[in-house]
Each structure stands twice: as C-alpha cells, then as structure tokens.
Design a protein around this motif. Structure first.
Motif, PDB file in Angstrom:
ATOM      1  N   VAL A   1     -23.248  20.525  47.659  1.00 25.89           N
ATOM      2  CA  VAL A   1     -22.822  19.590  46.620  1.00 25.89           C
ATOM      3  C   VAL A   1     -24.060  18.979  45.979  1.00 25.89           C
ATOM      4  O   VAL A   1     -24.944  18.487  46.674  1.00 25.89           O
ATOM      5  CB  VAL A   1     -21.932  18.470  47.222  1.00 25.89           C
ATOM      6  N   ARG A   2     -24.130  19.063  44.659  1.00 21.92           N
ATOM      7  CA  ARG A   2     -25.210  18.404  43.938  1.00 21.92           C
ATOM      8  C   ARG A   2     -24.602  17.182  43.256  1.00 21.92           C
ATOM      9  O   ARG A   2     -23.773  17.304  42.346  1.00 21.92           O
ATOM     10  CB  ARG A   2     -25.806  19.346  42.892  1.00 21.92           C
ATOM     11  N   LEU A   3     -24.988  16.004  43.736  1.00 24.98           N
ATOM     12  CA  LEU A   3     -24.436  14.769  43.180  1.00 24.98           C
ATOM     13  C   LEU A   3     -25.355  14.229  42.091  1.00 24.98           C
ATOM     14  O   LEU A   3     -26.550  14.071  42.306  1.00 24.98           O
ATOM     15  CB  LEU A   3     -24.321  13.702  44.274  1.00 24.98           C
ATOM     16  N   GLN A   4     -24.778  13.940  40.949  1.00 23.23           N
ATOM     17  CA  GLN A   4     -25.507  13.265  39.872  1.00 23.23           C
ATOM     18  C   GLN A   4     -25.006  11.833  39.883  1.00 23.23           C
ATOM     19  O   GLN A   4     -23.853  11.571  39.557  1.00 23.23           O
ATOM     20  CB  GLN A   4     -25.093  13.864  38.533  1.00 23.23           C
ATOM     21  N   LEU A   5     -25.863  10.901  40.259  1.00 21.93           N
ATOM     22  CA  LEU A   5     -25.444   9.505  40.365  1.00 21.93           C
ATOM     23  C   LEU A   5     -25.894   8.738  39.127  1.00 21.93           C
ATOM     24  O   LEU A   5     -27.092   8.582  38.888  1.00 21.93           O
ATOM     25  CB  LEU A   5     -26.046   8.887  41.624  1.00 21.93           C
ATOM     26  N   TRP A   6     -24.931   8.286  38.367  1.00 21.92           N
ATOM     27  CA  TRP A   6     -25.212   7.574  37.121  1.00 21.92           C
ATOM     28  C   TRP A   6     -25.072   6.074  37.333  1.00 21.92           C
ATOM     29  O   TRP A   6     -23.969   5.552  37.433  1.00 21.92           O
ATOM     30  CB  TRP A   6     -24.272   8.029  36.001  1.00 21.92           C
ATOM     31  N   ASP A   7     -26.219   5.421  37.399  1.00 25.07           N
ATOM     32  CA  ASP A   7     -26.259   3.968  37.554  1.00 25.07           C
ATOM     33  C   ASP A   7     -26.250   3.374  36.148  1.00 25.07           C
ATOM     34  O   ASP A   7     -27.007   3.825  35.294  1.00 25.07           O
ATOM     35  CB  ASP A   7     -27.563   3.629  38.301  1.00 25.07           C
ATOM     36  N   ILE A   8     -25.428   2.367  35.920  1.00 26.80           N
ATOM     37  CA  ILE A   8     -25.358   1.828  34.549  1.00 26.80           C
ATOM     38  C   ILE A   8     -26.574   0.977  34.176  1.00 26.80           C
ATOM     39  O   ILE A   8     -26.704   0.548  33.039  1.00 26.80           O
ATOM     40  CB  ILE A   8     -24.068   1.025  34.290  1.00 26.80           C
ATOM     41  N   ALA A   9     -27.447   0.730  35.138  1.00 22.27           N
ATOM     42  CA  ALA A   9     -28.747   0.078  34.927  1.00 22.27           C
ATOM     43  C   ALA A   9     -28.883  -0.798  33.683  1.00 22.27           C
ATOM     44  O   ALA A   9     -29.364  -0.357  32.641  1.00 22.27           O
ATOM     45  CB  ALA A   9     -29.853   1.143  34.936  1.00 22.27           C
ATOM     46  N   GLY A  10     -28.462  -2.030  33.808  1.00 19.11           N
ATOM     47  CA  GLY A  10     -28.720  -2.989  32.745  1.00 19.11           C
ATOM     48  C   GLY A  10     -27.688  -3.046  31.628  1.00 19.11           C
ATOM     49  O   GLY A  10     -27.797  -3.841  30.716  1.00 19.11           O
ATOM     50  N   GLN A  11     -26.669  -2.212  31.707  1.00 19.26           N
ATOM     51  CA  GLN A  11     -25.659  -2.232  30.637  1.00 19.26           C
ATOM     52  C   GLN A  11     -24.429  -3.030  31.035  1.00 19.26           C
ATOM     53  O   GLN A  11     -23.435  -3.063  30.329  1.00 19.26           O
ATOM     54  CB  GLN A  11     -25.222  -0.809  30.295  1.00 19.26           C
ATOM     55  N   GLU A  12     -24.520  -3.696  32.200  1.00 20.61           N
ATOM     56  CA  GLU A  12     -23.356  -4.393  32.746  1.00 20.61           C
ATOM     57  C   GLU A  12     -22.780  -5.419  31.783  1.00 20.61           C
ATOM     58  O   GLU A  12     -21.588  -5.652  31.750  1.00 20.61           O
ATOM     59  CB  GLU A  12     -23.713  -5.139  34.045  1.00 20.61           C
TER      60      GLU A  12
ATOM     61  N   THR B   1     -37.897  -5.254  45.671  1.00 19.16           N
ATOM     62  CA  THR B   1     -38.329  -5.384  44.282  1.00 19.16           C
ATOM     63  C   THR B   1     -38.060  -4.111  43.475  1.00 19.16           C
ATOM     64  O   THR B   1     -38.421  -4.025  42.314  1.00 19.16           O
ATOM     65  CB  THR B   1     -39.836  -5.705  44.201  1.00 19.16           C
ATOM     66  N   TYR B   2     -37.419  -3.150  44.091  1.00 20.18           N
ATOM     67  CA  TYR B   2     -37.184  -1.886  43.395  1.00 20.18           C
ATOM     68  C   TYR B   2     -36.262  -2.054  42.186  1.00 20.18           C
ATOM     69  O   TYR B   2     -35.228  -2.691  42.266  1.00 20.18           O
ATOM     70  CB  TYR B   2     -36.579  -0.858  44.349  1.00 20.18           C
ATOM     71  N   LYS B   3     -36.645  -1.490  41.091  1.00 22.29           N
ATOM     72  CA  LYS B   3     -35.759  -1.423  39.918  1.00 22.29           C
ATOM     73  C   LYS B   3     -35.829  -0.019  39.363  1.00 22.29           C
ATOM     74  O   LYS B   3     -36.899   0.561  39.249  1.00 22.29           O
ATOM     75  CB  LYS B   3     -36.200  -2.428  38.844  1.00 22.29           C
ATOM     76  N   MET B   4     -34.686   0.503  39.031  1.00 23.96           N
ATOM     77  CA  MET B   4     -34.654   1.859  38.508  1.00 23.96           C
ATOM     78  C   MET B   4     -35.458   1.936  37.203  1.00 23.96           C
ATOM     79  O   MET B   4     -35.387   1.044  36.376  1.00 23.96           O
ATOM     80  CB  MET B   4     -33.202   2.206  38.217  1.00 23.96           C
ATOM     81  N   THR B   5     -36.197   2.991  37.046  1.00 29.88           N
ATOM     82  CA  THR B   5     -36.982   3.164  35.833  1.00 29.88           C
ATOM     83  C   THR B   5     -36.045   3.257  34.636  1.00 29.88           C
ATOM     84  O   THR B   5     -35.120   4.063  34.636  1.00 29.88           O
ATOM     85  CB  THR B   5     -37.789   4.481  35.898  1.00 29.88           C
ATOM     86  N   MET B   6     -36.271   2.442  33.664  1.00 34.11           N
ATOM     87  CA  MET B   6     -35.429   2.510  32.464  1.00 34.11           C
ATOM     88  C   MET B   6     -35.643   3.870  31.800  1.00 34.11           C
ATOM     89  O   MET B   6     -36.741   4.414  31.813  1.00 34.11           O
ATOM     90  CB  MET B   6     -35.793   1.397  31.478  1.00 34.11           C
ATOM     91  N   GLY B   7     -34.605   4.399  31.236  1.00 34.47           N
ATOM     92  CA  GLY B   7     -34.726   5.674  30.559  1.00 34.47           C
ATOM     93  C   GLY B   7     -34.305   6.842  31.431  1.00 34.47           C
ATOM     94  O   GLY B   7     -34.028   7.914  30.922  1.00 34.47           O
ATOM     95  N   VAL B   8     -34.235   6.616  32.740  1.00 32.47           N
ATOM     96  CA  VAL B   8     -33.753   7.680  33.611  1.00 32.47           C
ATOM     97  C   VAL B   8     -32.228   7.570  33.658  1.00 32.47           C
ATOM     98  O   VAL B   8     -31.696   6.520  33.954  1.00 32.47           O
ATOM     99  CB  VAL B   8     -34.333   7.539  35.038  1.00 32.47           C
ATOM    100  N   ASP B   9     -31.554   8.637  33.337  1.00 34.39           N
ATOM    101  CA  ASP B   9     -30.108   8.587  33.258  1.00 34.39           C
ATOM    102  C   ASP B   9     -29.433   8.621  34.622  1.00 34.39           C
ATOM    103  O   ASP B   9     -28.493   7.912  34.884  1.00 34.39           O
ATOM    104  CB  ASP B   9     -29.568   9.757  32.451  1.00 34.39           C
ATOM    105  N   TYR B  10     -29.943   9.504  35.480  1.00 37.57           N
ATOM    106  CA  TYR B  10     -29.257   9.649  36.756  1.00 37.57           C
ATOM    107  C   TYR B  10     -30.209  10.123  37.844  1.00 37.57           C
ATOM    108  O   TYR B  10     -31.286  10.639  37.566  1.00 37.57           O
ATOM    109  CB  TYR B  10     -28.084  10.616  36.639  1.00 37.57           C
ATOM    110  N   SER B  11     -29.789   9.938  39.098  1.00 39.78           N
ATOM    111  CA  SER B  11     -30.538  10.430  40.249  1.00 39.78           C
ATOM    112  C   SER B  11     -29.737  11.563  40.872  1.00 39.78           C
ATOM    113  O   SER B  11     -28.505  11.593  40.747  1.00 39.78           O
ATOM    114  CB  SER B  11     -30.700   9.324  41.283  1.00 39.78           C
ATOM    115  N   VAL B  12     -30.421  12.453  41.558  1.00 37.55           N
ATOM    116  CA  VAL B  12     -29.735  13.607  42.138  1.00 37.55           C
ATOM    117  C   VAL B  12     -29.861  13.618  43.655  1.00 37.55           C
ATOM    118  O   VAL B  12     -30.921  13.308  44.202  1.00 37.55           O
ATOM    119  CB  VAL B  12     -30.324  14.925  41.579  1.00 37.55           C
ATOM    120  N   LYS B  13     -28.772  13.918  44.313  1.00 36.84           N
ATOM    121  CA  LYS B  13     -28.782  14.046  45.777  1.00 36.84           C
ATOM    122  C   LYS B  13     -28.034  15.331  46.152  1.00 36.84           C
ATOM    123  O   LYS B  13     -26.938  15.581  45.679  1.00 36.84           O
ATOM    124  CB  LYS B  13     -28.075  12.821  46.378  1.00 36.84           C
TER     125      LYS B  13
END
Ligand code: GDP
Length: 174
Positions: A55-66, A33-45
């Motif tokens: 390496v600092r990865l900025q992962l940009w999920d398009i979350a809902g703009q498909e 049931t996980y859904k990325m919080t709207m308004g968060v641009d990216y996650s970091v790993k």
C-alpha cells in the motif's frame, strides 16, 4: 505484488497535531518545533499489507488552510479515506469535527457515490487537561458515521500505526 495507491486526507482545526501526526507516522519522530514545509502537498508512506499486497499512502495534510473550514474540492479529489483529528484538551476542536465531516460527506465521494471512510482521532491523550470525555466522543462518532474513533498521542506514539491500519483495512474492504 499488487500495489494500492491510496490518497488520504488529514483534516481538523489548527494546532490539533495534524502535521506532527504525519511526521510521526512517516518519519517516526516527534519534534515539538516541526512544521511541514509549505508547498509540499503530501507525504508518502509505504506499507507491506500482505505477502501479495503493498500500500502506498499519500497523506494530504491541509497545512495552514484550516481557517477556510470549507476546503477546495481539488484537495478532496481522488481521496479514498480521511483522518478527522481533534485535541482532547480543546472542546472547540471537537465541535469542529462536525463541520469537517459534513464538508467531507458533501465533497469527497467514492466513484460509487458513497462517502469516503473516515476515522476520528482524539489526539493529545497524554495531557491531563482533558476536557472531551470518551462517552461524548463515542456518541458523536456513531451519530456521524465514522468508521470508528481512537485515542492517540502523537507525542507518546500511542495508537498511531494502529489507527492508520484500521483506516486502510476499511478502505480496502469497500
Ligand atoms: P496542526 O496545526 O494540526 O498541524 O498541529 P501541529 O502538528 O503543528 O501541533 C500543534 C502543537 O501540538 C505542537 O506544539 C505539537 O508539538 C503539539 N502536539 C501534537 N501532538 C501532540 C500530542 O500527542 N501531545 C502533546 N502533548 N502535544 C502534541
């Protein structure tokens, strides 16, 4: 220690598993049931790449703009790599990868003018209702200039870290 900051895009149709992928990779969890919080641009790993490099990865999920299919250039700005994802149980999501790749090649460029490295991920390979064959994916991947393609299952945690390492390796080698 040298630190690379890499902006990576995660694109593909809705429901193919993009948010789950980022959540699994960053937090090590799969939650139906996980859904990325709207308004968060990216996650970091963070990755320890070698004894001299982080390496600092900025992962940009398009979350809902498909549904816009063609993305805003702002989203692509500064990206150095991309994951194009589809669902092996959805032929439509596979066909869409062609549009996603074309859009990327038009808008996401490295300072050299080359297109950014993209990896093609065939998600949900744990499911029996698979409709897209490996042979088809392989031909498509080669014809459209992907670095490579891999079967993954975010649910079973199959090939997730491997896929990201392969992409980072390609990014750092260009
Ligand atoms: P997004 O819209 O592309 O971000 O897709 P989501 O991450 O919201 O996932 C869509 C649905 O597919 C959710 O119900 C997930 O639990 C499910 N899902 C994601 N990855 C997998 C997988 O590897 N296997 C299976 N069976 N389901 C998955």
């Amino acid at each position: 220690m040298n630190e690379h900051l890499l902006k990576i895009l995660i694109v593909g149709d809705g429901n193919v598993g993009k948010s789950s992928f980022v959540h699994r990779y960053v937090n090590g969890q799969f939650n139906k049931t996980y859904k990325m919080t709207m308004g968060v641009d990216y996650s970091v790993k963070m990755l320890l790449w070698s004894d001299k490099e982080k390496v600092r990865l900025q992962l940009w999920d398009i979350a809902g703009q498909e549904r816009f299919i063609s993305m805003n250039r702002v989203y692509y700005k500064g990206a150095v790599g991309c994951v194009v994802m589809f669902d092996v149980t959805s032929s439509d999501s596979f066909l869409s990868c062609c549009h996603w790749k074309r859009d990327l090649d038009n808008k996401a460029m490295l300072p050299s003018g080359d297109s950014i490295p993209c990896i093609l991920l065939a998600n949900k390979c744990d499911l029996a209702q698979r409709v897209v064959t490996a042979d088809r994916i392989d031909r498509f991947s080669k014809a459209n200039g992907f670095v490579t393609w891999m079967e993954v299952s975010v649910k079973d945690n199959k090939n997730i870290g491997e896929a990201m390492r392969r992409l980072v390796q390609e990014i750092l080698s260009v």
